[in-house]
Design a protein around this motif. Structure first.
Motif, short mmCIF file in Angstrom:
data_model
loop_
_atom_site.label_atom_id
_atom_site.label_comp_id
_atom_site.label_asym_id
_atom_site.label_seq_id
_atom_site.Cartn_x
_atom_site.Cartn_y
_atom_site.Cartn_z
N GLY A 706 4.37 5.68 8.43
CA GLY A 706 3.51 6.65 8.27
C GLY A 706 2.43 6.03 7.60
N TRP A 707 2.49 5.24 6.54
CA TRP A 707 1.02 4.20 5.82
C TRP A 707 0.68 3.17 6.87
N GLN A 708 1.35 2.44 7.47
CA GLN A 708 1.15 1.74 8.73
C GLN A 708 0.22 2.35 9.88
N SER A 709 0.64 4.21 9.92
CA SER A 709 -0.28 4.58 11.18
C SER A 709 -0.68 5.04 10.23
N ALA A 710 -1.48 5.00 9.12
CA ALA A 710 -2.32 5.90 8.38
C ALA A 710 -3.33 5.42 8.29
N GLN A 711 -3.13 3.90 7.86
CA GLN A 711 -4.49 2.49 7.92
C GLN A 711 -4.73 2.70 9.24
N ARG A 712 -3.64 2.14 10.30
CA ARG A 712 -4.38 2.00 11.92
C ARG A 712 -5.42 3.13 11.63
N GLN A 713 -5.26 4.97 11.73
CA GLN A 713 -6.41 5.69 11.75
C GLN A 713 -7.76 4.92 11.84
N ARG A 714 -7.74 4.91 9.77
CA ARG A 714 -8.83 4.44 9.30
C ARG A 714 -9.40 3.74 9.82
N ALA A 715 -8.94 2.54 10.56
CA ALA A 715 -9.36 1.43 11.05
C ALA A 715 -10.22 1.50 11.91
N ASN A 716 -9.79 3.04 12.76
CA ASN A 716 -10.23 3.14 13.99
C ASN A 716 -11.24 4.42 13.99
N GLY A 717 -11.78 3.73 12.70
CA GLY A 717 -12.81 5.44 11.87
C GLY A 717 -12.34 6.86 11.85
N ASN A 718 -10.91 6.64 11.22
CA ASN A 718 -10.40 8.21 10.53
C ASN A 718 -10.01 8.10 8.92
N ARG A 719 -11.90 8.33 8.72
CA ARG A 719 -11.64 8.12 7.66
C ARG A 719 -10.76 8.49 6.08
N SER A 720 -10.50 10.21 6.97
CA SER A 720 -9.44 11.09 6.19
C SER A 720 -7.96 10.48 6.66
N ALA A 721 -7.80 9.88 7.10
CA ALA A 721 -6.18 9.46 7.36
C ALA A 721 -5.57 9.34 6.01
N ARG A 722 -4.09 10.14 5.65
CA ARG A 722 -3.15 9.74 4.44
C ARG A 722 -1.50 10.35 4.97
N ALA A 723 -1.09 8.72 3.91
CA ALA A 723 -0.43 9.11 4.77
C ALA A 723 0.75 9.57 3.44
N HIS A 724 2.24 10.06 3.75
CA HIS A 724 2.96 11.33 2.65
C HIS A 724 2.75 10.19 1.52
N ILE A 725 2.86 9.15 1.33
CA ILE A 725 3.44 7.98 0.22
C ILE A 725 2.02 7.56 -0.27
N GLU A 726 0.46 7.89 -0.01
CA GLU A 726 -0.59 7.45 -0.51
C GLU A 726 -0.80 9.22 -1.43
N THR A 727 -0.26 10.17 -0.44
CA THR A 727 -0.65 11.50 -1.06
C THR A 727 0.41 11.08 -2.86
N LEU A 728 0.89 11.20 -2.08
CA LEU A 728 2.42 11.17 -3.49
C LEU A 728 2.00 10.16 -5.25
N LEU A 729 1.11 9.11 -4.21
CA LEU A 729 0.97 8.51 -5.37
C LEU A 729 -0.65 8.38 -6.11
N SER A 730 -1.30 9.56 -5.07
CA SER A 730 -2.85 9.89 -5.74
C SER A 730 -3.00 9.91 -6.90
N GLY A 731 -2.73 10.20 -7.44
CA GLY A 731 -2.14 11.66 -8.57
C GLY A 731 -2.19 10.57 -10.18
N LEU A 732 -1.46 9.76 -9.34
CA LEU A 732 -1.56 8.24 -10.79
C LEU A 732 -2.64 7.03 -11.12
N SER A 733 -2.25 7.44 -12.03
CA SER A 733 -3.60 6.44 -12.69
C SER A 733 -3.44 4.81 -12.31
N ARG A 734 -4.84 4.02 -11.39
CA ARG A 734 -4.39 2.48 -11.00
C ARG A 734 -3.48 1.71 -11.93
#
Length: 806
Positions: A706-734
């Motif tokens: 899912g992460w690889q696919s979402a990255q391809r989507q963003r590279a193709n112009g869909n800036r809002s594409a987010r994978a499940h793992i990105e959503t899960l980790l989004s609330g964490l501090s860097r």
């Protein structure tokens, strides 16, 4: 081209095409196959890499495929074509209108006809993909077993029994899986299987050893096959009947393979000199040789059984039973071309000059190379009429569909402490007790580890399959046993010997039953997880065909501690992640397993388009096979509520077992049975590090995909594409840190740190294990809770991580 009798009884018996037309098809297939390869290598724009295409290997199969497809086959028959005969197959499908000119002209090019016949990549009617030599041969035997299984059931009638046929290169018989398959076929009473061996006596690097045919025929006969050696064509048999013919036949029989091949390449004059040197001045035989011109003598000596339509037609027509048959057809590699017989011809290509001479000999005008009847004496109308009457192609492409089977709710066992392997056995046992359509369609199999992978309860209730009843002798003799090993046509378990290649070939065949036979099966195969690697070529082959099955690898990791390194898996999670067509999971708890199984039984049956789900960016509607990595280690069950969110997270690949708080400094990420260690570590960290989150990963494969696919989507112009793992980790501090842990290779989870740039320590198993307790090995490899806590403490202190010594 061989121009023997215009029409023979065998040819007339087998087909509705006039013998003259049949020979025209043979000529056209030879031309088109060679021209297709020539076009790809010499005429079409290409890069600096040789395209290839095996003109010589194709030529040796032309007559066999002409006699088979246009004379002997019925619509219910299925064929696995020798990989290097792909140009002949595509040419044949082009004649029949099942392959486009554009694809043929783009052979081995992007989007064109494939290098080797492919069910999933080609548009023509491919029965079985081939390419990895030997596997296309073996799957035909297992497809025949599956056909027997289907015909034994009281379901809507599958198609009429067909023959499962493999076109086999003689060098393919070096592959070990062929002989494993022969033994398994013998055990199961194999029927309706033909293997037609292209015995051109050449391999990739040279000429095969003398006397190989006797070893081949002896082996097949030992396993109960009828063997038909097709050595001489009608021209040779006619010559043998003349005075001196017996001496000529003896010379042919005694001639070494390399010498015969070299003389074929050298031609008629060389044949005459060698034969006269060896047989001259002997009266009848000298007169026999003298009666042929150089060209006719070369034609005679090349008139082997595999290049004689009449010989092949007679042999195919003579089979009036369902026992397996091996046809050993003597052929010439490169037959009919300037490459014939040369030991370097396997990957050789005709030069432009050779092709011009070959084109002239075929009567092909420049610019008309792709025309249907160019160079033939048969009018185009007659050819099209004849082709329309070929029985095998009469029903069009034979890609069938079957109804999907309803999937009932799958409940987890209620045990407080249980392993995932034991839970799997209990789920199947519950299904076995039911009268659901799903239970009726499940067929299980295992390479002699049925009991130790927890299939025993299922088999006890559903029985083992055989066409004829085989009693359970121990039970009849009143010897106590927990296993009920009774075979019958009603059984739903196919017993296999210890050969993982056979397991995956059977799963491939059963997993194509809906497409091959119009009947849906849900194949479930179990094996020890470390031995997935032993059958990896066949597993990849099964997935490449888009076969649908459920694979259970158990026990996994080092948790079968007392068995030692030979029975402990390290790389299997990475195999699950990298294998296309296979969704890999590793649940930790029984309720997770139940959710995954319910989803998997449906996923196996999906056949939708490849558009990704915008929630996860996974292509779930296409369906596929599923691999579960299970453990024998009993684990205390968490008793969590199965909320819709948790259920969805299990399927998507991960969920928060312990969600992060607003000040989360670290996350423990685990997959599989080390859940106990992750939970224990989270509860044992110091008082200053209480906000520790725990991420339960059920499928690193699906998270990563899912992460690889979402990255391809963003590279193709869909800036809002987010994978499940990105959503899960989004609330964490860097600044938060990740510690990943798995009873397998640490690279399975280490990539998660790169999703949003978190510092990560990856714990796992990189080296062969040894005997001991689970606690011993977890400590040894640094994947117990002490190691996790130590990693967290060192991260907190900013010190470099010191992993456990090995």
């Amino acid at each position: 081209m061989i121009d023997d009798a215009d029409a023979t009884p065998a040819v007339r018996q087998l087909q509705v095409i006039d013998a003259k037309v049949l020979r025209a098809i043979e000529k056209k297939l030879l031309w088109l196959a060679c021209w297709t390869v020539h076009n790809a290598n010499h005429l079409r724009q290409k890069d600096e890499v040789k395209v290839g295409g095996h003109q010589a290997s194709s030529a040796s199969m032309v007559t066999i495929m002409t006699a088979l497809y246009f004379a002997a086959l019925r619509p219910q028959d299925r064929v696995a074509v020798k990989p290097h005969a792909a140009p002949v197959f595509h040419a044949m499908q082009y004649l029949m209108g099942n392959q486009s000119l554009e694809n043929l002209q783009n052979f081995r090019g992007y989007g064109g006809a494939q290098s080797y016949p492919s069910r999933t990549k080609d548009v023509d009617d491919v029965d079985f993909s081939t390419g990895s030599v030997g596997l296309g041969v073996g799957i035909t035997a297992f497809a025949s077993m599956v056909q027997d299984y289907l015909h034994a059931k009281d379901w809507a009638a599958p198609p009429q029994e067909g023959r499962m046929i493999a076109l086999v290169g003689d060098a393919e018989l070096d592959e070990g899986n062929i002989y494993e398959c022969l033994q398994e076929g013998w055990k199961h009473g194999l029927r309706n299987t033909w293997w037609i061996i292209d015995y051109n006596r050449q391999s990739l690097d040279g000429v095969v050893r003398e006397g190989l045919y006797t070893r081949i025929t002896d082996i097949f006969r030992a396993f109960g096959w009828q063997v038909e050696v097709l050595k001489y064509g009608v021209l040779q048999r006619a010559a043998f009947a003349r005075p001196g013919g017996d001496r000529l036949r003896a010379w042919i029989d005694d001639c070494p393979n390399a010498v015969y091949s070299a003389l074929i390449f050298q031609g008629g004059a060389a044949w005459r000199k060698r034969l006269m040197d060896d047989l001259g001045d002997q009266g009848d035989v000298s007169r026999l040789i003298d009666s042929y011109s150089d060209a006719a003598l070369a034609q005679l000596m090349e008139n082997l059984g595999g290049h004689c339509l009449e010989t092949l037609a007679e042999a195919f027509a003579a089979v009036d039973h369902d026992q397996p048959v091996a046809f050993l057809a003597y052929t010439v590699k490169g037959w009919g071309t300037p490459l014939a017989g040369h030991k370097d011809n396997h990957a050789g290509l005709m030069t432009r000059a050779q092709m011009e001479r070959f084109r002239d000999s075929m009567g092909i005008r420049e610019g008309h190379e792709w025309d249907l009847c160019e160079g033939l004496e048969v009018p185009e109308a007659d050819m099209r009429t004849a082709l329309s009457r070929v029985p095998f192609f009469a029903d069009g492409p034979r890609r069938y569909r079957a109804d999907r089977v309803a999937v009932p709710a799958v409940a987890a066992p209620g045990d407080a402490v249980i392993s995932t392997q034991a839970a799997f056995g209990k789920v199947l046992d519950a299904l076995a007790k039911s009268d659901s359509a799903l239970a009726e369609r499940i067929v299980t199999t295992s390479p002699d580890v049925t009991v130790s992978t927890n299939l025993g309860p299922w088999v006890n209730r559903r029985g083992l399959f055989a066409r004829q009843d085989i009693p359970d002798t121990f039970r009849d003799e009143r010897v106590p046993s927990t296993q009920k090993w009774r075979f019958s046509a009603a059984g739903q378990h196919l017993e296999l010997g210890i050969a993982e290649m056979n397991l995956f070939l059977l799963l491939a065949a059963a997993g194509l039953s809906h497409a091959l036979f119009r009947e849906r099966l849900i194949p479930v195969g179990t094996l020890y997880d470390p031995f997935v690697s032993r059958g990896l070529d066949a597993l990849n082959y099964a997935c490449y065909q888009d076969a649908r099955f459920l694979l259970i690898g158990t026990p996994s990791g080092v948790s079968l501690a007392s068995e030692g390194g030979a029975h402990q898996s390290i790389a299997a999670p990475l195999i699950g992640m990298s294998q296309d067509g296979l969704a890999a999971f590793e649940p930790a708890f029984a309720d997770e397993l139940a959710v995954i199984l319910q989803w998997a039984f449906d996923y196996l049956q999906r056949d939708g388009e490849g558009d990704p789900d915008e929630r996860t960016w996974l292509r779930d509607e296409t369906g596929g096979s599923v691999y579960l990595r299970l453990s024998t280690r009993p684990v205390e069950q968490p008793g969590l509520e199965m909320t819709p969110a948790r259920r969805q997270g299990i399927i998507d690949g991960a969920y928060w077992l312990r969600p992060p708080g607003p000040n989360c400094e670290a996350v423990i990420v685990y997959q599989g049975t080390v859940a106990t260690e992750a939970v224990a570590a989270a509860g044992r960290v110091g008082p200053d590090r209480r906000d520790i989150a725990v991420l339960a990963v059920t499928s690193a494969d699906r998270l990563n995909a899912g992460w690889q696919s979402a990255q391809r989507q963003r590279a193709n112009g869909n800036r809002s594409a987010r994978a499940h793992i990105e959503t899960l980790l989004s609330g964490l501090s860097r600044d938060a840190t990740l510690v990943t842990v798995i009873d397998g290779h640490p690279a399975t989870l280490s990539w998660i740190g790169g999703v949003l740039g978190h510092r990560t320590v990856a714990l796992g198993v990189e080296h062969f294990g040894q005997t001991g307790t689970v606690a011993d090995l977890y400590h040894h490899f640094g994947i117990d809770h002490h190691a996790i806590v130590g990693a967290l403490d060192q991260l907190s202190a900013g010190r470099p991580i010191a992993l456990a010594p090995l």
